[in-house]
Scaffold this active site. Structure first.
Site, PDB file in Angstrom:
ATOM      1  N   ARG A 175       0.835  -1.223   0.000  1.00 40.89           N
ATOM      2  CA  ARG A 175       0.000   0.000   0.000  1.00 40.89           C
ATOM      3  C   ARG A 175       0.865   1.267   0.000  1.00 40.89           C
ATOM      4  O   ARG A 175       0.557   2.252   0.676  1.00 40.89           O
ATOM      5  CB  ARG A 175      -0.932   0.035   1.218  1.00 40.89           C
ATOM      6  CG  ARG A 175      -1.951  -1.084   1.271  1.00 40.89           C
ATOM      7  CD  ARG A 175      -2.954  -0.988   0.119  1.00 40.89           C
ATOM      8  NE  ARG A 175      -4.078  -1.890   0.324  1.00 40.89           N
ATOM      9  CZ  ARG A 175      -4.090  -3.188   0.018  1.00 40.89           C
ATOM     10  NH1 ARG A 175      -3.021  -3.732  -0.544  1.00 40.89           N
ATOM     11  NH2 ARG A 175      -5.153  -3.916   0.224  1.00 40.89           N
ATOM     12  N   SER A 249     -10.548  -0.518   3.162  1.00 44.07           N
ATOM     13  CA  SER A 249      -9.788  -0.670   4.411  1.00 44.07           C
ATOM     14  C   SER A 249      -9.322   0.703   4.879  1.00 44.07           C
ATOM     15  O   SER A 249      -8.693   1.430   4.108  1.00 44.07           O
ATOM     16  CB  SER A 249      -8.551  -1.532   4.194  1.00 44.07           C
ATOM     17  OG  SER A 249      -8.899  -2.814   3.759  1.00 44.07           O
ATOM     18  N   GLU A 345      -4.753   4.017   5.940  1.00 38.74           N
ATOM     19  CA  GLU A 345      -4.401   3.700   4.557  1.00 38.74           C
ATOM     20  C   GLU A 345      -4.703   4.849   3.595  1.00 38.74           C
ATOM     21  O   GLU A 345      -3.926   5.105   2.677  1.00 38.74           O
ATOM     22  CB  GLU A 345      -5.168   2.442   4.144  1.00 38.74           C
ATOM     23  CG  GLU A 345      -4.620   1.791   2.908  1.00 38.74           C
ATOM     24  CD  GLU A 345      -5.650   0.928   2.217  1.00 38.74           C
ATOM     25  OE1 GLU A 345      -6.631   1.478   1.676  1.00 38.74           O
ATOM     26  OE2 GLU A 345      -5.469  -0.287   2.199  1.00 38.74           O
TER      27      GLU A 345
HETATM   28  N1  EPU Z   1     -11.069 -10.323  10.456  1.00 35.35           N
HETATM   29  C1  EPU Z   1     -11.783 -10.360  11.632  1.00 35.35           C
HETATM   30  N2  EPU Z   1     -12.735  -9.402  11.828  1.00 35.35           N
HETATM   31  C2  EPU Z   1     -13.027  -8.466  10.911  1.00 35.35           C
HETATM   32  C3  EPU Z   1     -12.302  -8.421   9.713  1.00 35.35           C
HETATM   33  C4  EPU Z   1     -11.311  -9.380   9.494  1.00 35.35           C
HETATM   34  O1  EPU Z   1     -11.564 -11.216  12.486  1.00 35.35           O
HETATM   35  O2  EPU Z   1     -13.907  -7.649  11.165  1.00 35.35           O
HETATM   36  C5  EPU Z   1     -10.064 -11.361  10.193  1.00 35.35           C
HETATM   37  C6  EPU Z   1     -10.582 -12.309   9.112  1.00 35.35           C
HETATM   38  O3  EPU Z   1     -11.308 -13.371   9.675  1.00 35.35           O
HETATM   39  C7  EPU Z   1      -9.316 -12.807   8.480  1.00 35.35           C
HETATM   40  C8  EPU Z   1      -8.371 -11.614   8.618  1.00 35.35           C
HETATM   41  O4  EPU Z   1      -8.921 -10.773   9.616  1.00 35.35           O
HETATM   42  O5  EPU Z   1      -8.779 -13.884   9.194  1.00 35.35           O
HETATM   43  C9  EPU Z   1      -8.160 -10.869   7.319  1.00 35.35           C
HETATM   44  O6  EPU Z   1      -9.402 -10.406   6.816  1.00 35.35           O
HETATM   45  P1  EPU Z   1      -9.682 -10.260   5.233  1.00 35.35           P
HETATM   46  O7  EPU Z   1      -9.306 -11.512   4.532  1.00 35.35           O
HETATM   47  O8  EPU Z   1     -11.048  -9.732   5.077  1.00 35.35           O
HETATM   48  O9  EPU Z   1      -8.622  -9.224   4.739  1.00 35.35           O
HETATM   49  P2  EPU Z   1      -8.083  -7.880   5.373  1.00 35.35           P
HETATM   50  O10 EPU Z   1      -6.706  -8.116   5.862  1.00 35.35           O
HETATM   51  O11 EPU Z   1      -9.060  -7.359   6.330  1.00 35.35           O
HETATM   52  C10 EPU Z   1      -6.969  -7.065   3.141  1.00 35.35           C
HETATM   53  C11 EPU Z   1      -6.882  -5.792   2.385  1.00 35.35           C
HETATM   54  C12 EPU Z   1      -8.143  -5.577   1.557  1.00 35.35           C
HETATM   55  C13 EPU Z   1      -8.263  -6.743   0.597  1.00 35.35           C
HETATM   56  C14 EPU Z   1      -8.316  -8.058   1.405  1.00 35.35           C
HETATM   57  C15 EPU Z   1      -8.296  -9.267   0.513  1.00 35.35           C
HETATM   58  C16 EPU Z   1      -5.467  -4.308   3.668  1.00 35.35           C
HETATM   59  C17 EPU Z   1      -5.413  -3.134   4.583  1.00 35.35           C
HETATM   60  N3  EPU Z   1      -6.688  -4.681   3.304  1.00 35.35           N
HETATM   61  O12 EPU Z   1      -8.051  -6.923   4.084  1.00 35.35           O
HETATM   62  O13 EPU Z   1      -7.977  -4.388   0.791  1.00 35.35           O
HETATM   63  O14 EPU Z   1      -9.438  -6.642  -0.198  1.00 35.35           O
HETATM   64  O15 EPU Z   1      -7.159  -8.144   2.256  1.00 35.35           O
HETATM   65  O16 EPU Z   1      -7.021  -9.403  -0.040  1.00 35.35           O
HETATM   66  O17 EPU Z   1      -4.423  -4.847   3.305  1.00 35.35           O
HETATM   67  C18 EPU Z   1      -8.400  -2.067   0.711  1.00 35.35           C
HETATM   68  O18 EPU Z   1      -7.182  -1.911   0.677  1.00 35.35           O
HETATM   69  O19 EPU Z   1      -9.194  -1.085   0.714  1.00 35.35           O
HETATM   70  C19 EPU Z   1      -8.944  -3.414   0.816  1.00 35.35           C
HETATM   71  C20 EPU Z   1     -10.256  -3.643   0.916  1.00 35.35           C
END
Ligand code: EPU
Length: 349
Positions: A175, A249, A345
């Site tokens: 990012r 995010s 972000e």
């Molecule tokens: N989780 C929770 N509670 C929540 C949200 C997430 O426990 O409310 C846990 C999930 O269960 C999972 C982990 O956190 O084990 C990761 O969650 P998720 O796979 O939804 O991905 P993320 O890390 O929250 C990142 C990116 C997203 C991208 C997704 C998929 C960042 C900051 N965000 O989210 O990017 O779509 O992975 O690759 O790196 C964005 O940048 O705007 C964005 C949406």
């Protein structure tokens, strides 16, 4: 095309005291002192010949999907609305596609798939424009923009010249890119060239995506299958900015040392973390926020999305400052409970 010889006499269609509400996906109100819809990149070279714009700070707006407007902007907003997608070259490794900065990112991804070109399918349905995508090196489901990036053209405000930047020079990281640091506020990205691989390989190592494809009975998915699966996951998990104001995010997933992650894991066995090259770990910020009890919470006109704690939402009538106050409260809780500082972000104005 604009005739450069007419530059000195040409007046740009600048609008003054312009509302940006419809141009940021958080849907907050903020006004720009001056606003220009850039429909041809040649218009950028004409800005300096408009005396009334002299010395005004500049802010470049794409889809407005990664910006938090916390105040009126006493300067010139350049809204990139240029269009055009073209295959410019091929070699044995890749097909090279040049895209104008103002093109909608998701429409571009769908265009590549319609041409039979794979590589960007994991990045389906990300809001925003092509020109904004390199700034934060957009990423999702195991792929980042940098994986298919070839080069870009940018306009340098100081010299009034266009210049090319290759992949190394963009200093892409998670990012992050040179446009958030050394080149911040100094350039406008005009077009981006992608190198889409001839030897395409599906990438569905990301757990959510693998599960979605398995549920659809697809063990050797096409690029289109992956795109469809990503669209389905994103639609389920993330709010549609046309309905609920948000910037995706709100925080980056924080990087911590192996020692810090191990110490946290002892106290919190459910901690979600991902090993990184070099021995550090990325923590799931959404999990940290969720554990602090923020998921689904509402504070006045803002709140935390009920299906993904990493997304802050405008519940109606919020200001950028309301969002910032909520973000600060979340940061303070996560710091107190886990000793981890969350870094926002989006870009702030
Ligand atoms: N989780 C929770 N509670 C929540 C949200 C997430 O426990 O409310 C846990 C999930 O269960 C999972 C982990 O956190 O084990 C990761 O969650 P998720 O796979 O939804 O991905 P993320 O890390 O929250 C990142 C990116 C997203 C991208 C997704 C998929 C960042 C900051 N965000 O989210 O990017 O779509 O992975 O690759 O790196 C964005 O940048 O705007 C964005 C949406």
């Amino acid at each position: 095309m604009w005739d450069n010889r007419a530059a000195m006499s040409f007046r740009l269609p600048i609008q003054y005291d312009f509302s940006l509400r419809a141009y940021n996906t958080l849907g907050v109100e903020a006004r720009a002192q001056a606003y220009l819809q850039v429909t041809a990149s040649d218009m950028l070279a004409l800005i300096d010949s408009n005396a009334e714009l002299d010395g005004l700070p500049r802010f470049v707006l794409g889809g407005g999907s990664n910006v938090v407007l916390t105040r009126d902007f006493d300067g010139l907003v350049l809204h990139m609305c240029t269009e055009g997608i073209e295959i410019i070259n091929q070699d044995e490794y890749a097909t090279y596609v040049r895209v104008a900065a103002g093109e909608n990112w998701h429409r571009f991804v769908l265009w590549t798939l319609a041409q039979g070109l794979g590589g960007l399918e994991n990045l389906s349905l990300i809001p925003g424009t092509v020109g904004a995508a390199p700034i934060q090196n957009i990423g999702a489901y195991g792929v980042e923009l940098k994986d298919c990036f070839h080069a870009l053209t940018a306009f340098d405000f100081a010299s009034g010249e266009l210049f090319r930047l290759g992949k190394e020079a963009c200093e892409f990281a998670y990012r992050d890119s040179v446009f958030k640091h050394r080149l911040r506020g100094r350039t406008v990205i005009v077009d981006v060239t992608f190198a889409l691989p001839k030897q395409w390989q599906p990438n569905f190592r990301y757990a959510d995506l693998a599960q979605e494809l398995a549920a659809r009975g697809l063990d050797s998915p096409t690029a289109r299958d992956i795109s469809d699966a990503v669209i389905a996951i994103r639609t389920r998990k993330l709010p549609d900015p046309r309905v609920t104001g948000n910037v995706g995010s709100f925080f980056k997933n924080p990087l911590v040392s192996a020692a810090q992650r191990d110490a946290l894991l002892l106290q919190h066995p459910q901690l979600v973390s991902y090993a990184q090259a070099g021995g550090s770990f990325k923590l799931a910020a959404g999990w940290l926020i969720d554990q602090c009890g923020w998921k689904g919470k509402r504070v006045g006109s803002v709140g935390v999305y009920e299906k993904q704690a990493l997304v802050l939402v405008n519940r109606g009538g919020a200001s950028g400052k309301d969002i910032v106050d909520l973000a600060r409260a979340i940061q303070a809780d996560v710091l107190a409970r886990f000793g981890v500082q969350l870094e926002p972000e989006p870009v702030f104005i």
